[in-house]
Design a protein around this motif. Structure first.
Motif, short mmCIF file in Angstrom:
data_model
loop_
_atom_site.label_atom_id
_atom_site.label_comp_id
_atom_site.label_asym_id
_atom_site.label_seq_id
_atom_site.Cartn_x
_atom_site.Cartn_y
_atom_site.Cartn_z
N LEU A 151 0.83 -1.21 0.00
CA LEU A 151 0.00 0.00 0.00
C LEU A 151 0.86 1.25 0.00
O LEU A 151 0.62 2.19 -0.77
CB LEU A 151 -0.92 0.00 1.22
N ALA A 152 1.87 1.28 0.86
CA ALA A 152 2.72 2.46 0.96
C ALA A 152 3.55 2.66 -0.30
O ALA A 152 3.83 3.81 -0.69
CB ALA A 152 3.63 2.33 2.18
N ALA A 153 3.94 1.58 -0.95
CA ALA A 153 4.77 1.68 -2.15
C ALA A 153 3.97 2.10 -3.37
O ALA A 153 4.44 2.92 -4.18
CB ALA A 153 5.47 0.35 -2.42
N LEU A 154 2.76 1.56 -3.52
CA LEU A 154 1.99 1.79 -4.74
C LEU A 154 0.93 2.88 -4.62
O LEU A 154 0.55 3.48 -5.62
CB LEU A 154 1.31 0.48 -5.18
N ASP A 203 -1.08 -8.25 -13.05
CA ASP A 203 0.27 -8.41 -13.60
C ASP A 203 1.08 -7.12 -13.52
O ASP A 203 2.26 -7.14 -13.19
CB ASP A 203 0.20 -8.89 -15.05
N ASP A 204 0.44 -5.99 -13.84
CA ASP A 204 1.19 -4.73 -13.82
C ASP A 204 1.62 -4.38 -12.40
O ASP A 204 2.76 -3.93 -12.18
CB ASP A 204 0.35 -3.60 -14.41
N LEU A 205 0.74 -4.60 -11.43
CA LEU A 205 1.10 -4.33 -10.04
C LEU A 205 2.27 -5.22 -9.61
O LEU A 205 3.22 -4.75 -8.96
CB LEU A 205 -0.10 -4.58 -9.11
N GLU A 206 2.23 -6.48 -10.00
CA GLU A 206 3.30 -7.39 -9.60
C GLU A 206 4.62 -7.02 -10.28
O GLU A 206 5.69 -7.15 -9.68
CB GLU A 206 2.93 -8.83 -9.91
N ARG A 207 4.55 -6.55 -11.53
CA ARG A 207 5.78 -6.10 -12.19
C ARG A 207 6.39 -4.93 -11.44
O ARG A 207 7.61 -4.86 -11.25
CB ARG A 207 5.49 -5.72 -13.64
N ARG A 208 5.56 -4.01 -11.01
CA ARG A 208 6.06 -2.86 -10.27
C ARG A 208 6.65 -3.29 -8.92
O ARG A 208 7.69 -2.78 -8.49
CB ARG A 208 4.94 -1.84 -10.06
N LEU A 209 6.00 -4.23 -8.27
CA LEU A 209 6.49 -4.70 -6.98
C LEU A 209 7.79 -5.48 -7.12
O LEU A 209 8.66 -5.42 -6.23
CB LEU A 209 5.42 -5.56 -6.29
N ALA A 210 7.93 -6.22 -8.22
CA ALA A 210 9.15 -6.99 -8.43
C ALA A 210 10.39 -6.10 -8.56
O ALA A 210 11.51 -6.55 -8.34
CB ALA A 210 9.00 -7.87 -9.67
N GLU A 211 10.17 -4.83 -8.88
CA GLU A 211 11.27 -3.87 -8.98
C GLU A 211 11.67 -3.30 -7.62
O GLU A 211 12.54 -2.45 -7.53
CB GLU A 211 10.88 -2.75 -9.93
N ARG A 212 11.04 -3.80 -6.55
CA ARG A 212 11.31 -3.35 -5.19
C ARG A 212 11.22 -1.83 -5.07
O ARG A 212 12.21 -1.13 -4.78
CB ARG A 212 12.67 -3.84 -4.70
N PRO A 213 10.01 -1.29 -5.30
CA PRO A 213 9.86 0.16 -5.25
C PRO A 213 10.17 0.71 -3.85
O PRO A 213 9.83 0.08 -2.84
CB PRO A 213 8.38 0.36 -5.59
N PRO A 214 10.80 1.86 -3.78
CA PRO A 214 11.08 2.46 -2.46
C PRO A 214 9.80 2.95 -1.80
O PRO A 214 8.80 3.24 -2.48
CB PRO A 214 12.01 3.63 -2.80
N ILE A 215 9.83 3.03 -0.51
CA ILE A 215 8.70 3.53 0.27
C ILE A 215 9.04 4.93 0.77
O ILE A 215 10.04 5.12 1.48
CB ILE A 215 8.36 2.57 1.42
N PRO A 235 1.03 5.74 -2.18
CA PRO A 235 1.52 6.58 -1.08
C PRO A 235 0.60 7.75 -0.76
O PRO A 235 0.60 8.23 0.38
CB PRO A 235 2.89 7.05 -1.58
N GLU A 236 -0.18 8.21 -1.74
CA GLU A 236 -1.10 9.32 -1.51
C GLU A 236 -2.23 8.94 -0.56
O GLU A 236 -2.89 9.82 0.00
CB GLU A 236 -1.67 9.82 -2.84
N ARG A 237 -2.43 7.63 -0.35
CA ARG A 237 -3.51 7.17 0.55
C ARG A 237 -2.98 6.82 1.94
O ARG A 237 -3.78 6.55 2.84
CB ARG A 237 -4.18 5.92 -0.03
N ILE A 238 -1.66 6.83 2.11
CA ILE A 238 -1.06 6.33 3.35
C ILE A 238 -0.30 7.45 4.05
O ILE A 238 0.70 7.96 3.54
CB ILE A 238 -0.11 5.15 3.05
N ARG A 239 -0.75 7.86 5.23
CA ARG A 239 -0.10 8.94 5.98
C ARG A 239 1.17 8.45 6.68
O ARG A 239 2.08 9.23 6.94
CB ARG A 239 -1.05 9.52 7.02
N GLY A 240 1.19 7.18 7.03
CA GLY A 240 2.34 6.63 7.71
C GLY A 240 2.24 5.12 7.74
O GLY A 240 1.15 4.54 7.57
N LEU A 241 3.37 4.46 7.94
CA LEU A 241 3.45 3.00 7.88
C LEU A 241 4.15 2.46 9.13
O LEU A 241 5.20 2.97 9.52
CB LEU A 241 4.25 2.60 6.63
#
Length: 317
Positions: free
Chosen positions: A126-129, A238-250, A131-137
């Motif tokens: 949630l925080a990675a994809l 599939d698109d979400l998983e591709r983005r996650l596989a790139e280890r997006p920063p938080i 972030p506009e919805r997440i105030r803190g983690l």
């Protein structure tokens, strides 16, 4: 930072009435606690646990002025699929999609999100994809976003041993065994993942009722088989998983937590520090605290939620 806490089992109180909320593919069983107009906190549980991991955390956060949302994940408790035709999918991204659908259904624009085990992974996604919805983690064991490519790579024998149940679930014998012995299985995991936690039988039995969900076994088996590349996910993700596989920063303000006696497989804090590029703090909770940190150390978890909200406010100001 090291924090010591009393190591006691939560009392056998409940979380109040569980309300059904239609969200996305699901009717989600939700504990919705505190004032409706208060800042929202979304708390996500793991396996093999349920919403009662937050039975003590929730009242602390309500007292601090929050609206606390504790949903049963798909396959747990009173959460049900709206259609019998929907695939019982347990891949990592789908739990985050469920959480966004829940926030949308409740008309909540943003929340602090916290979790452990599956719940921590979902909170990280949630925080990675979004972030506009997440105030803190608040994430127990840090950055848990994975990829099937990484999941297919062999580990050292000692590390593989700690994932024994993942390989068990890869077999039809494992599916049948979990179907037949899910309560015994969960009790074993509670002991091995939190070896110093002296939980009450009543606390375990209260949670074990959540595993009677008709979709529970399908979701658990698919989750672990998907990680190993032994089961397909849904093309819609599939698109979400591709983005996650790139280890997006938080980027959102984050506090990661670790118990000093976590017996479950988990990464060391130094291996994920660079994944958090916003305001960040790591806390080790001492006192024999294992994997189910919110239930074993509820005050430490609640304090982290309150503190990460303050970090978020400081960033805005």
């Amino acid at each position: 930072m090291n924090t010591t806490t009393d190591h006691t089992s939560a009392p056998l109180g409940g979380l109040g009435p569980i309300v059904p909320v239609k969200a996305g593919e699901l009717e989600i069983g939700l504990a919705d606690l505190g004032p409706a107009d208060a800042p929202a906190v979304l708390l996500l549980h793991g396996w093999p646990y349920d919403i009662h991991s937050y039975a003590e955390v929730a009242p602390m956060l309500i007292e601090a002025g929050y609206r606390v949302l504790v949903p049963h994940l798909r396959g747990y408790g009173t959460t049900r699929f709206l259609s019998p035709e929907t695939a019982r999918n347990g891949q990592q991204s789908v739990f985050a999609v469920d959480a966004i659908a829940l926030l949308d259904a409740l008309g909540i624009d943003s929340a602090v999100v916290g979790g452990f085990d599956w719940g921590a992974r979902t909170a990280d996604v949630l925080a990675a994809l979004w972030p506009e919805r997440i105030r803190g983690l608040v994430s127990v064991s840090g950055y848990l976003i994975g990829s099937r490519e990484l999941g297919e790579r062999p580990l050292t024998p000692a590390a593989e041993l700690s994932w024994w149940y993942q390989f068990y679930f890869a077999t039809e014998r494992g599916r049948a065994g979990y179907e037949q012995y899910r309560e015994e299985f969960a009790r074993l995991i509670w002991h091995t993942a939190s070896p110093l936690w002296r939980f009450a039988d009543g606390a375990f039995e209260r949670t074990a009722k959540s595993f009677d969900n008709p979709d529970h076994v399908d979701i658990v088996i698919h989750n672990y088989r998907w990680r190993l590349g032994l089961a397909d996910g849904a093309a819609a993700y599939d698109d979400l998983e591709r983005r996650l596989a790139e280890r997006p920063p938080i980027t959102v303000p984050t506090i990661t937590l670790e118990g000093d006696a976590n017996g479950a497989p988990h990464p060391e804090a130094e291996t994920y520090r660079t994944a958090f590029v916003g305001p960040y703090e790591h806390r080790v909770i001492a006192g024999g605290i294992g994997h189910n940190l919110p239930q074993e150390a509820p005050r430490a978890f609640a304090e982290a939620v309150i503190d990460v909200e303050r970090m978020s406010t400081q960033v805005v100001s």
